[in-house]
Enzyme design. Structure first.
Site, PDB file in Angstrom:
ATOM      1  N   LYS A   1       0.823  -1.211   0.000  1.00  0.00           N
ATOM      2  CA  LYS A   1       0.000   0.000   0.000  1.00  0.00           C
ATOM      3  C   LYS A   1       0.864   1.270   0.000  1.00  0.00           C
ATOM      4  O   LYS A   1       2.080   1.198   0.042  1.00  0.00           O
ATOM      5  CB  LYS A   1      -0.960  -0.031   1.193  1.00  0.00           C
ATOM      6  CG  LYS A   1      -1.827  -1.305   1.239  1.00  0.00           C
ATOM      7  CD  LYS A   1      -2.833  -1.418   0.103  1.00  0.00           C
ATOM      8  CE  LYS A   1      -3.289  -2.812  -0.146  1.00  0.00           C
ATOM      9  NZ  LYS A   1      -4.543  -3.275   0.297  1.00  0.00           N
TER      10      LYS A   1
HETATM   11  C1  PLP Z   1      -5.472  -4.524   0.674  1.00  0.00           C
HETATM   12  C2  PLP Z   1      -6.926  -4.338   0.686  1.00  0.00           C
HETATM   13  C3  PLP Z   1      -7.720  -4.703   1.791  1.00  0.00           C
HETATM   14  C4  PLP Z   1      -7.172  -5.477   2.943  1.00  0.00           C
HETATM   15  O1  PLP Z   1      -6.138  -4.842   3.603  1.00  0.00           O
HETATM   16  P1  PLP Z   1      -5.300  -5.660   4.686  1.00  0.00           P
HETATM   17  O2  PLP Z   1      -4.625  -4.571   5.459  1.00  0.00           O
HETATM   18  O3  PLP Z   1      -4.339  -6.509   3.930  1.00  0.00           O
HETATM   19  O4  PLP Z   1      -6.244  -6.445   5.509  1.00  0.00           O
HETATM   20  C5  PLP Z   1      -9.060  -4.388   1.780  1.00  0.00           C
HETATM   21  N1  PLP Z   1      -9.628  -3.771   0.724  1.00  0.00           N
HETATM   22  C6  PLP Z   1      -8.919  -3.433  -0.364  1.00  0.00           C
HETATM   23  C7  PLP Z   1      -9.602  -2.729  -1.493  1.00  0.00           C
HETATM   24  C8  PLP Z   1      -7.553  -3.723  -0.430  1.00  0.00           C
HETATM   25  O5  PLP Z   1      -6.844  -3.417  -1.519  1.00  0.00           O
END
Ligand code: PLP
Length: 382
Positions: free
Chosen positions: A184
């Site tokens: 992210k």
């Molecule tokens: C990465 C992601 C998640 C989950 O995030 P985590 O921190 O890995 O649990 C949820 N929604 C979207 C759209 C994502 O890209």
């Protein structure tokens, strides 16, 4: 051809982040503590929000938000078919039923008209995902929520820097859920955070995130003397560690610098891929800010002369890591069996899931890396 494989979404980790982690390790307090509290304060300040609760993932953030909203069995939550499975799994884990509304093919975000068509007596919430970092059309979504008394839980996993009509993503809904997973825009390894508008929601989230223990239970081993805790409900083990917050604190200082770098990469892709038989992302909507989390191109097999999946393989052959965001949720067997979903019911999400490819766009990329990505795409398509 490049020498090393370019890993898709690999995060940039600087020396000062490594030092902060080491200093946390040496401090003797690596679990939930002062660094997490500081990260919550600084993230809330960055977003101009009043309440932030750090947790160990965005999945946990979504799950707890739905629970704190009092949503459960018999209730329906409307979300997009074009998202990571965590968005619907969180709804399912809360005991509620996910209902899908198709996306707009241009923005790839949930279409408010499709949401409207799916509202029933049982609908309790809308869970929009700011796809790729592009702001959802929040005015009509919030108007629908107001008209029907629905909770809004924003999935901001791609949208740390996103803004819409002068307001920041995560601050429209009752809950804004963020991810600091390794791919992210800023990272803590695993990690997430919830912005809550109401103080009572924030308090409940804190209790739910740590076993249902009365608040500030993490302080029980601190230097103020042992504190008894009381369990007020059966909660979860979703707390963020100081070790993770160490990374987050240093990363957050660079959030705008990293955003500018991704904007630069985005602009270069838009210019240098413009003449190819691909559909590039739509222009950023007026009066919004895109977080530039994903750069997804649409590969139409007939026009491009190569199928999407062959394109993915060819990119890997050029040592460039690529991604797919996402096969639409109704493509997955579990949801087909459980809810009877079929991809054809949400054709826009189906087509995007079958025909798009995400090119690398992390702040770590050098100009040379970006040049290699462009050269590979040009080589495959010309
Ligand atoms: C990465 C992601 C998640 C989950 O995030 P985590 O921190 O890995 O649990 C949820 N929604 C979207 C759209 C994502 O890209």
């Amino acid at each position: 051809m490049r020498e090393h494989f370019l890993v898709f979404g690999s995060p940039r980790i600087d020396e000062d982040e490594i030092e902060e982690v080491v200093s946390c390790l040496r401090s003797g307090w690596i679990g939930t503590g002062p660094r997490v509290a500081e990260f919550e304060r600084r993230f809330a300040a960055y977003k101009g929000a009043s309440h932030a609760v750090a947790v160990n993932s965005c999945t946990a953030a979504l799950h707890l938000s739905i629970l704190a909203a009092g949503i459960g069995p018999g209730d329906e939550v409307i979300t997009t078919p074009l998202t990571f499975c965590a968005s619907v799994n969180a709804i399912i884990h809360a005991g509620a039923t996910p209902v899908l509304a198709d996306v707009d093919p241009r923005s790839m975000n949930i279409d408010p008209e499709c949401v409207k068509a799916r509202i029933t007596r049982r609908t309790k919430a809308i869970l929009p995902v700011h796809f790729a970092g592009r702001a959802c059309d929040m005015d009509p979504l919030c108007a629908l929520a107001d008209a029907h008394g629905l909770t809004v839980v924003e999935d901001c996993a791609h949208a740390i820097e996103t803004e819409y009509h002068g307001r920041k993503a995560g601050c429209f809904g009752d809950f804004g859920c963020f991810s600091f997973y390794v791919t992210k825009n800023i990272i803590t390894g695993e990690g997430g955070l919830i912005l809550a508008r109401k103080p009572e929601h924030a308090a409940r989230l804190k209790v739910l995130a740590l076993h249902g223990m009365s608040s500030d239970a993490w302080k029980r081993f601190g230097d103020e003397g042992y504190k008894h805790y009381l369990v007020t409900e059966a909660g979860f083990k979703y707390n963020m560690m100081d070790l993770q917050a160490s990374l987050g604190l240093r990363q957050l200082e660079k959030v705008e610098r990293y955003w500018l770098r991704r904007q630069e990469i985005w602009a270069r892709y838009m210019t240098e891929l413009a003449d190819l038989p691909l559909t590039l992302p739509a222009p950023v909507e007026a009066d919004t800010r895109h977080a530039y989390h994903l750069f997804s191109v649409f590969v139409d097999g007939k026009r491009a002369g190569i199928t999407r999946d062959a394109f993915l393989t060819a990119m890997t052959g050029h040592k460039i890591g690529v991604g797919v965001h996402y096969l639409s949720l109704p493509e997955h067997p579990h949801y087909q069996e459980r809810f009877g979903w079929t991809p054809d019911e949400w054709p826009n999400a189906r087509d995007i899931g079958r025909q798009t490819v995400s090119l690398p766009i992390s702040a770590k990329l050098t100009d040379e890396d970006v040049g290699d990505v462009i050269a590979a795409v040009r080589h495959i398509l010309t």
